[in-house]
Enzyme design. Structure first.
Site, PDB file in Angstrom:
ATOM      1  N   ASN A  10       1.867  -6.673   4.519  1.00 35.99           N
ATOM      2  CA  ASN A  10       1.142  -5.470   4.952  1.00 35.99           C
ATOM      3  C   ASN A  10      -0.196  -5.900   5.568  1.00 35.99           C
ATOM      4  OD1 ASN A  10      -0.706  -3.253   4.856  1.00 35.99           O
ATOM      5  ND2 ASN A  10       0.699  -2.189   3.479  1.00 35.99           N
ATOM      6  N   ASP A  72       0.308  -5.634  -5.632  1.00 36.70           N
ATOM      7  CA  ASP A  72       1.206  -4.489  -5.679  1.00 36.70           C
ATOM      8  C   ASP A  72       0.349  -3.264  -5.970  1.00 36.70           C
ATOM      9  OD1 ASP A  72       4.126  -4.005  -5.280  1.00 36.70           O
ATOM     10  OD2 ASP A  72       3.767  -2.766  -7.051  1.00 36.70           O
ATOM     11  N   SER A  73       0.544  -2.256  -5.182  1.00 42.37           N
ATOM     12  CA  SER A  73      -0.373  -1.121  -5.271  1.00 42.37           C
ATOM     13  C   SER A  73       0.347   0.159  -4.877  1.00 42.37           C
ATOM     14  CB  SER A  73      -1.579  -1.368  -4.361  1.00 42.37           C
ATOM     15  OG  SER A  73      -1.163  -1.827  -3.092  1.00 42.37           O
ATOM     16  N   PHE A 155      -4.878   3.179   5.917  1.00 41.35           N
ATOM     17  CA  PHE A 155      -3.422   3.113   6.050  1.00 41.35           C
ATOM     18  C   PHE A 155      -2.800   3.898   4.905  1.00 41.35           C
ATOM     19  CE2 PHE A 155      -2.166   0.122   2.626  1.00 41.35           C
ATOM     20  CZ  PHE A 155      -3.423  -0.319   2.243  1.00 41.35           C
ATOM     21  N   GLY A 156      -1.484   3.899   4.850  1.00 43.70           N
ATOM     22  CA  GLY A 156      -0.766   4.521   3.733  1.00 43.70           C
ATOM     23  C   GLY A 156      -1.237   5.946   3.468  1.00 43.70           C
ATOM     24  N   TYR A 157      -1.631   6.192   2.233  1.00 38.79           N
ATOM     25  CA  TYR A 157      -2.014   7.539   1.818  1.00 38.79           C
ATOM     26  C   TYR A 157      -3.512   7.804   1.991  1.00 38.79           C
ATOM     27  CZ  TYR A 157       2.651   7.403  -0.200  1.00 38.79           C
ATOM     28  OH  TYR A 157       4.015   7.297  -0.360  1.00 38.79           O
ATOM     29  N   ASP A 158      -4.238   6.921   2.662  1.00 35.61           N
ATOM     30  CA  ASP A 158      -5.690   7.086   2.806  1.00 35.61           C
ATOM     31  C   ASP A 158      -6.100   8.448   3.379  1.00 35.61           C
ATOM     32  OD1 ASP A 158      -6.445   4.717   1.635  1.00 35.61           O
ATOM     33  OD2 ASP A 158      -6.633   3.611   3.523  1.00 35.61           O
ATOM     34  N   HIS A 183      -9.680   0.759  -5.310  1.00 40.13           N
ATOM     35  CA  HIS A 183      -8.866   0.127  -6.357  1.00 40.13           C
ATOM     36  C   HIS A 183      -8.715  -1.374  -6.079  1.00 40.13           C
ATOM     37  CE1 HIS A 183      -6.690   1.521  -2.930  1.00 40.13           C
ATOM     38  NE2 HIS A 183      -5.532   0.978  -3.290  1.00 40.13           N
ATOM     39  N   ARG A 184      -8.510  -1.711  -4.807  1.00 38.57           N
ATOM     40  CA  ARG A 184      -8.299  -3.125  -4.433  1.00 38.57           C
ATOM     41  C   ARG A 184      -9.589  -3.921  -4.671  1.00 38.57           C
ATOM     42  NH1 ARG A 184      -5.665  -1.847  -0.456  1.00 38.57           N
ATOM     43  NH2 ARG A 184      -3.716  -2.080  -1.593  1.00 38.57           N
TER      44      ARG A 184
HETATM   45  P1  ITT Z   1       3.797  -6.225   0.392  1.00 35.80           P
HETATM   46  O1  ITT Z   1       4.744  -5.880  -0.758  1.00 35.80           O
HETATM   47  O2  ITT Z   1       4.360  -7.226   1.337  1.00 35.80           O
HETATM   48  O3  ITT Z   1       2.434  -6.617  -0.115  1.00 35.80           O
HETATM   49  P2  ITT Z   1       3.857  -3.332   0.892  1.00 35.80           P
HETATM   50  O4  ITT Z   1       3.150  -2.431   1.869  1.00 35.80           O
HETATM   51  O5  ITT Z   1       5.346  -3.123   0.744  1.00 35.80           O
HETATM   52  O6  ITT Z   1       3.553  -4.865   1.273  1.00 35.80           O
HETATM   53  P3  ITT Z   1       3.515  -2.422  -1.820  1.00 35.80           P
HETATM   54  O7  ITT Z   1       4.937  -2.610  -2.188  1.00 35.80           O
HETATM   55  O8  ITT Z   1       2.469  -2.847  -2.811  1.00 35.80           O
HETATM   56  O9  ITT Z   1       3.143  -3.206  -0.484  1.00 35.80           O
HETATM   57  O10 ITT Z   1       3.309  -0.892  -1.440  1.00 35.80           O
HETATM   58  C1  ITT Z   1       2.023  -0.412  -1.294  1.00 35.80           C
HETATM   59  C2  ITT Z   1       2.061   0.998  -0.712  1.00 35.80           C
HETATM   60  O11 ITT Z   1       1.153   1.817  -1.454  1.00 35.80           O
HETATM   61  C3  ITT Z   1       1.515   0.954   0.713  1.00 35.80           C
HETATM   62  O12 ITT Z   1       2.555   0.786   1.640  1.00 35.80           O
HETATM   63  C4  ITT Z   1       0.805   2.297   0.810  1.00 35.80           C
HETATM   64  O13 ITT Z   1       1.732   3.297   1.127  1.00 35.80           O
HETATM   65  C5  ITT Z   1       0.295   2.518  -0.594  1.00 35.80           C
HETATM   66  N1  ITT Z   1      -1.082   1.976  -0.743  1.00 35.80           N
HETATM   67  C6  ITT Z   1      -1.469   0.895  -1.486  1.00 35.80           C
HETATM   68  N2  ITT Z   1      -2.779   0.675  -1.353  1.00 35.80           N
HETATM   69  C7  ITT Z   1      -3.240   1.614  -0.507  1.00 35.80           C
HETATM   70  C8  ITT Z   1      -4.495   1.888   0.045  1.00 35.80           C
HETATM   71  O14 ITT Z   1      -5.555   1.122  -0.214  1.00 35.80           O
HETATM   72  N3  ITT Z   1      -4.614   2.915   0.871  1.00 35.80           N
HETATM   73  C9  ITT Z   1      -3.541   3.693   1.164  1.00 35.80           C
HETATM   74  N4  ITT Z   1      -2.308   3.504   0.714  1.00 35.80           N
HETATM   75  C10 ITT Z   1      -2.144   2.460  -0.126  1.00 35.80           C
END
Ligand code: ITT
Length: 199
Positions: A10, A72-73, A155-158, A183-184
């Protein structure tokens, strides 16, 4: 200098991790793009963030000489009994886009009243070397889910997550503001406090 591989596919997570870790003395930060090997596909079948982070770090540490750090997040929404949780990246389907996952969350939260829209982001970092787990480090940030996407940062749910005490979502904030409270970052601070003993 000791190499540390940030074992994530990611690019957004990579950037947030890199920004802090590059100032740690004695570490040379490496991403998958700088390696000759294709990252192996790891099935994230754990029921906790910790289990998945540990699996990713340990698996990759068998392919790489230095430290391996996995993240993992995800987001846990109280009104959805903690979902999407470990399934955050594949909430709507496998290989879902962020927009698809956001859409599903907006829909599920449609009739949830203001007071019950609480949620938290969770991050677990796992540090490993040559098949040995050195430690795990956790971070959380509490907030609420807004009713529509706000902001184009992150990204993601931000764009759907407004941290407690803030008027903006993570999607509206400049990245530096998110990185002060995320959190990170909390997990990274714990990692930084203990990595010295392995260097
Ligand atoms: P890797 O496993 O290769 O690290 P991934 O994106 O699949 O990549 P995860 O399985 O940990 O990683 O899934 C994390 C998801 O959680 C990510 O795709 C987002 O949808 C969400 N997420 C995690 N941290 C976030 C953040 O800081 N802001 C927004 N969304 C987040």
């Amino acid at each position: 200098m000791v190499n540390l591989l940030i074992a994530t596919t990611n690019k957004h997570k990579l950037k947030e991790l890199e920004i802090r870790l590059k100032s740690v003395k004695g570490l040379k930060i490496v991403g998958f793009s700088e390696l000759d090997i294709e990252p192996p596909i790891i099935v994230e079948d754990g029921t906790t963030f910790r289990a998945n982070a540990v699996k990713k770090a340990l698996t990759l540490s068998r392919y790489f000489e230095g430290f391996v750090l996995a993240d993992d997040s995800g987001i846990e929404v109280d009104a959805l009994c903690g979902k999407p949780g470990v399934r955050s990246s594949r909430f709507s389907r496998i290989n879902a886009t962020d927009a698809e996952n956001n859409k599903k969350l907006i829909k599920l939260m449609e009739n949830v009243p203001e007071k019950k829209r609480t949620a938290q982001f969770v991050c677990v970092l796992a540090l490993a070397r040559k098949g040995e787990l050195l430690g795990t480090f956790e971070g959380f940030v509490k907030g609420r889910i807004v009713d529509k996407r706000k902001g184009k940062n992150g990204f993601g749910y931000d764009p759907l997550f407004q941290p407690d005490g803030c008027k903006m979502t993570f999607g509206e904030m400049p990245p530096a503001s998110k990185n002060k409270i995320s959190h990170r970052t909390e997990a990274l601070k714990k990692l930084e406090a203990s990595i010295g003993k392995y260097l």
